[in-house]
Scaffold this motif. Sequence first.
Motif, short mmCIF file in Angstrom:
data_model
loop_
_atom_site.label_atom_id
_atom_site.label_comp_id
_atom_site.label_asym_id
_atom_site.label_seq_id
_atom_site.Cartn_x
_atom_site.Cartn_y
_atom_site.Cartn_z
N GLN A 1 -12.76 0.10 -2.53
CA GLN A 1 -13.46 0.97 -3.46
C GLN A 1 -14.08 0.15 -4.59
O GLN A 1 -13.43 -0.72 -5.16
N ARG B 1 -6.56 7.72 -10.91
CA ARG B 1 -7.24 6.43 -10.86
C ARG B 1 -7.57 5.94 -12.27
O ARG B 1 -7.49 4.75 -12.55
N GLU C 1 -4.33 -1.94 -2.13
CA GLU C 1 -4.88 -0.58 -2.11
C GLU C 1 -4.10 0.36 -3.03
O GLU C 1 -3.63 1.42 -2.61
N THR D 1 -4.93 2.40 -5.39
CA THR D 1 -5.49 3.71 -5.76
C THR D 1 -5.77 4.60 -4.55
O THR D 1 -6.33 5.68 -4.71
N ALA D 2 -5.38 4.16 -3.36
CA ALA D 2 -5.61 4.97 -2.17
C ALA D 2 -4.88 6.31 -2.29
O ALA D 2 -3.68 6.35 -2.57
N THR E 1 -8.79 -3.71 -2.44
CA THR E 1 -9.33 -2.37 -2.28
C THR E 1 -10.65 -2.42 -1.52
O THR E 1 -11.25 -3.49 -1.38
N GLN F 1 0.81 -1.21 0.00
CA GLN F 1 0.00 0.00 0.00
C GLN F 1 0.85 1.26 0.00
O GLN F 1 0.51 2.25 -0.65
#
Length: 247
Positions: A193, A171, A161, A163-164, A191, A84
Amino acid sequence: MSLLYTDCSFAHRPRRPVLSSLTLEFAGRCTVLLGPNGAGKSTLMGVGASVLVPDAGRVEWRGLGASGRRERAEYRRRVGWLPQHIGAVPGLTVREQAAYAGWLKGLSKRAAWDRSVRALERVRLTELAGRRSHELSGGQLRRLGIAQAVVHEAELVLLDEPTAGLDPVQRGVFRELVGELSESVRFVVSTHQTEDLADIYDAVVVFDRGVPVFQGDTAGFLGLAPGDGSPERRAEDAYRSLVRGEV
């Protein structure tokens, strides 16, 4: 080919297991691992990447075990890992950092340096190869992380994760990138999301409190949602129907 967990248990602290006798298979070309914060996704990914050693059970990719001393080096050559939090290595350029990752995976210095060119091409960072890695934006640093994960020509890449903290444009770039790379590399992306689920993933695993509560293809997952709304809304509704929320 699949990433297979068999009877895996893992605890960060005694008598508080995160995984308990877990058997799970990731067989899709591009699989999304969904779950709330605290569900055990990062632990599951860490065990799959051989960063964490299970207390019991076995993880394997194409018959290679992640924990055995003899097999681990070859396993890590085939399985890439993007945690991450990605850090820039002080003093290194973008290409040098990609090559360094390849060397750590067992490539010779010359092979790592040569393959770094292709790795940066694949993540669209060729023009920044000579820039210091600490000068990259958050999205660019994530792409460098993917280059590090594929520089040794990994067959499977685990992304935790990824795209955190990225904005919508970043994104979008990530989504396109994984979509392109999944033609030749298998991915498992962790993720919480659901926005991009229908665009790039062909398989879904929903993980909640250390247990898989759904495993199937994307169409089957979206079919859990009532109504005929947009794929984004259906993904969100399906996800909410399965999980109990953050621990």
